[in-house]
Design an enzyme around this catalytic site. Structure first.
Site, short mmCIF file in Angstrom:
data_model
loop_
_atom_site.label_atom_id
_atom_site.label_comp_id
_atom_site.label_asym_id
_atom_site.label_seq_id
_atom_site.Cartn_x
_atom_site.Cartn_y
_atom_site.Cartn_z
N SER A 103 -15.09 -8.14 1.85
CA SER A 103 -15.28 -9.20 0.87
C SER A 103 -15.43 -10.59 1.49
O SER A 103 -16.32 -11.35 1.12
CB SER A 103 -14.11 -9.20 -0.12
OG SER A 103 -12.87 -9.32 0.55
N ARG A 135 0.69 -7.32 5.29
CA ARG A 135 0.45 -5.91 5.58
C ARG A 135 0.52 -5.60 7.08
O ARG A 135 0.04 -4.57 7.52
CB ARG A 135 -0.92 -5.50 5.05
CG ARG A 135 -1.15 -5.73 3.57
CD ARG A 135 -2.18 -4.76 3.05
NE ARG A 135 -2.83 -5.15 1.81
CZ ARG A 135 -2.24 -5.20 0.61
NH1 ARG A 135 -0.96 -4.91 0.50
NH2 ARG A 135 -2.94 -5.54 -0.46
N CYS A 139 0.81 -1.23 0.00
CA CYS A 139 0.00 0.00 0.00
C CYS A 139 0.84 1.27 0.00
O CYS A 139 0.30 2.38 0.13
CB CYS A 139 -0.94 -0.01 1.20
SG CYS A 139 -2.02 -1.44 1.23
N LYS A 159 -8.23 -0.02 10.65
CA LYS A 159 -8.25 -1.05 9.61
C LYS A 159 -7.29 -2.15 10.03
O LYS A 159 -6.10 -1.92 10.22
CB LYS A 159 -7.83 -0.45 8.26
CG LYS A 159 -7.73 -1.48 7.16
CD LYS A 159 -7.48 -0.85 5.81
CE LYS A 159 -7.29 -1.91 4.75
NZ LYS A 159 -7.02 -1.34 3.44
N ARG A 211 -8.71 -9.04 -2.64
CA ARG A 211 -7.39 -8.96 -3.27
C ARG A 211 -7.36 -9.69 -4.60
O ARG A 211 -6.61 -9.34 -5.49
CB ARG A 211 -6.32 -9.49 -2.30
CG ARG A 211 -6.14 -8.51 -1.15
CD ARG A 211 -5.09 -8.94 -0.17
NE ARG A 211 -5.13 -8.06 1.01
CZ ARG A 211 -4.53 -8.32 2.15
NH1 ARG A 211 -3.83 -9.42 2.29
NH2 ARG A 211 -4.62 -7.46 3.15
N GLU A 251 -5.93 5.18 17.11
CA GLU A 251 -5.89 5.44 15.66
C GLU A 251 -7.01 6.38 15.24
O GLU A 251 -6.82 7.28 14.43
CB GLU A 251 -6.00 4.12 14.88
CG GLU A 251 -4.73 3.28 14.86
CD GLU A 251 -3.66 3.85 13.92
OE1 GLU A 251 -3.93 4.81 13.19
OE2 GLU A 251 -2.54 3.32 13.94
N LYS A 267 -12.93 -1.44 10.09
CA LYS A 267 -12.91 -2.44 9.01
C LYS A 267 -12.02 -3.60 9.40
O LYS A 267 -10.92 -3.34 9.87
CB LYS A 267 -12.37 -1.76 7.75
CG LYS A 267 -12.16 -2.68 6.59
CD LYS A 267 -11.58 -1.92 5.44
CE LYS A 267 -11.27 -2.91 4.36
NZ LYS A 267 -10.42 -2.38 3.36
#
Ligand code: PBG
Length: 324
Positions: free
Chosen positions: A274, A217, A130, A195, A205, A233, A248
């Site tokens: 997803s 990640r 990312c 996240k 993905r 955060e 998320k």
């Protein structure tokens, strides 16, 4: 009150009673519908791992946005799959980039649809991370400039709102500053604040062809074990200028949604990702679950936990179900 004076079943006796006392109601107004834009013309390529979802060329994406609009869905969230990926993810901020193109097309054909763009590099980098890499690790501060450039180019293309999802420190501030300096101070930011590094992004993905080519990640997305950190955060993103905050994934993180709702007074979005969608789709295809009932129960749970906005691949199906 105690049994037998109190009998909980009295108010569950029939659907009218249940409707009267129902505490949480799903509403089409809360929905955001994610879409995947690909280059080409008349492309509608099924995403096998997400039955019912497609990679769409911009002509078809505008059509899909119109259909969503007609169903009363207020917003779409755009992801792009560029024709070429490179080390620096330059496709993310190209003037004629795929998302920029899709935004223009939708705003042109369905001007009343709110268009939100995902701000991240993973769909555009050859390595699938990312951010910008140096010696195999993602460089935070260099990436901020690229993310700001990306948000700026999306807003210039006509995006109504940007949604940074790269989980770089300081990304909200960097993007806010870039937008403000360029007379785009009225463009809101929906921040993917909390996240998590989740396995539930697996199908996405494949859909976005954005799996990291090495490693994972975990050095930028959050550890699923942490809850206090989510609050930190979110606080940081709020102080940097987030207009809408996000948690998320959603279903495995209802406690985080609940805490965020208690502790912050900004609109709260939850991303029904997803994997949450594909699990139910797969089980339904096997005949093991009823898809519509499982969808309604999952999305109701997300709202009950405290989400004001729900980002879901079921947006159209839910809109139809709510009309019945
Ligand atoms: C990153 C991004 C991801 C998702 C939304 N934005 C994937 C990731 O972080 O790997 C996942 C969405 C989903 O699973 O539905 N740009």
């Amino acid at each position: 009150m105690q049994f037998p004076e109190y009998r909980g079943r009295r108010l569950r006796k029939n659907e009218n009673l249940r409707r009267l006392v129902r505490e949480t109601k799903l509403c089409v107004d809360d929905l955001v519908y994610p879409l995947f834009a690909v280059p080409g013309k008349s492309v509608k390529k099924p995403i096998t791992v997400m039955p019912g979802q497609f990679q769409l060329s911009v002509d078809y994406i505008a059509r899909e946005a119109r259909e969503a609009h007609e169903l009363g869905i207020p917003a779409v969230l755009l992801f792009g799959i560029p024709s070429k990926k490179d080390e620096q993810g330059t496709g993310a901020f190209a003037k004629d980039g795929i998302v920029q193109h899709a935004v223009k097309r939708i705003k042109n054909e369905v001007p009343d649809m709110l268009v939100i763009t995902d701000v991240c590099l993973c769909e555009y980098t050859s390595h699938g991370h990312c951010g910008i890499l140096e010696k195999g690790s993602v460089q935070n501060d260099t990436t901020l400039e690229v993310l700001a450039e990306t948000a700026l180019s999306q807003a210039r293309a006509g995006a109504d709102m940007v949604a940074p999802s790269a989980m770089m420190d300081g990304q909200i501030g960097a993007i806010r500053e870039a937008l403000d300096e360029n007379a785009l101070e009225e463009i809101p930011i929906m921040a993917y604040c909390a996240k998590y590094a989740s396995s539930f992004y697996g199908p996405f993905r494949e859909a976005a062809q954005s799996a990291p080519q090495f490693g994972d990640r975990k050095s930028y997305q959050m550890d699923p074990a942490n809850s206090d950190e989510a609050i930190r955060e979110i606080s940081l993103d709020v102080s940097e200028g987030a207009d809408i905050i996000m948690v998320k994934p959603a279903l495995a993180y209802l406690d985080i949604i609940f805490r965020a709702k208690q502790e912050f007074d900004l609109p709260l979005a939850a991303y029904n990702v997803s994997g949450e969608y594909s699990m139910i789709k797969a089980a339904a295809q096997m005949g093991w679950l009823d898809e519509e009932k499982s969808m309604l129960e999952s999305l109701t749970a997300i709202k009950r936990a405290g989400a004001d906005i729900i980002i879901t691949y079921w947006a159209k199906d839910l809109a139809k179900a709510l009309r019945k």
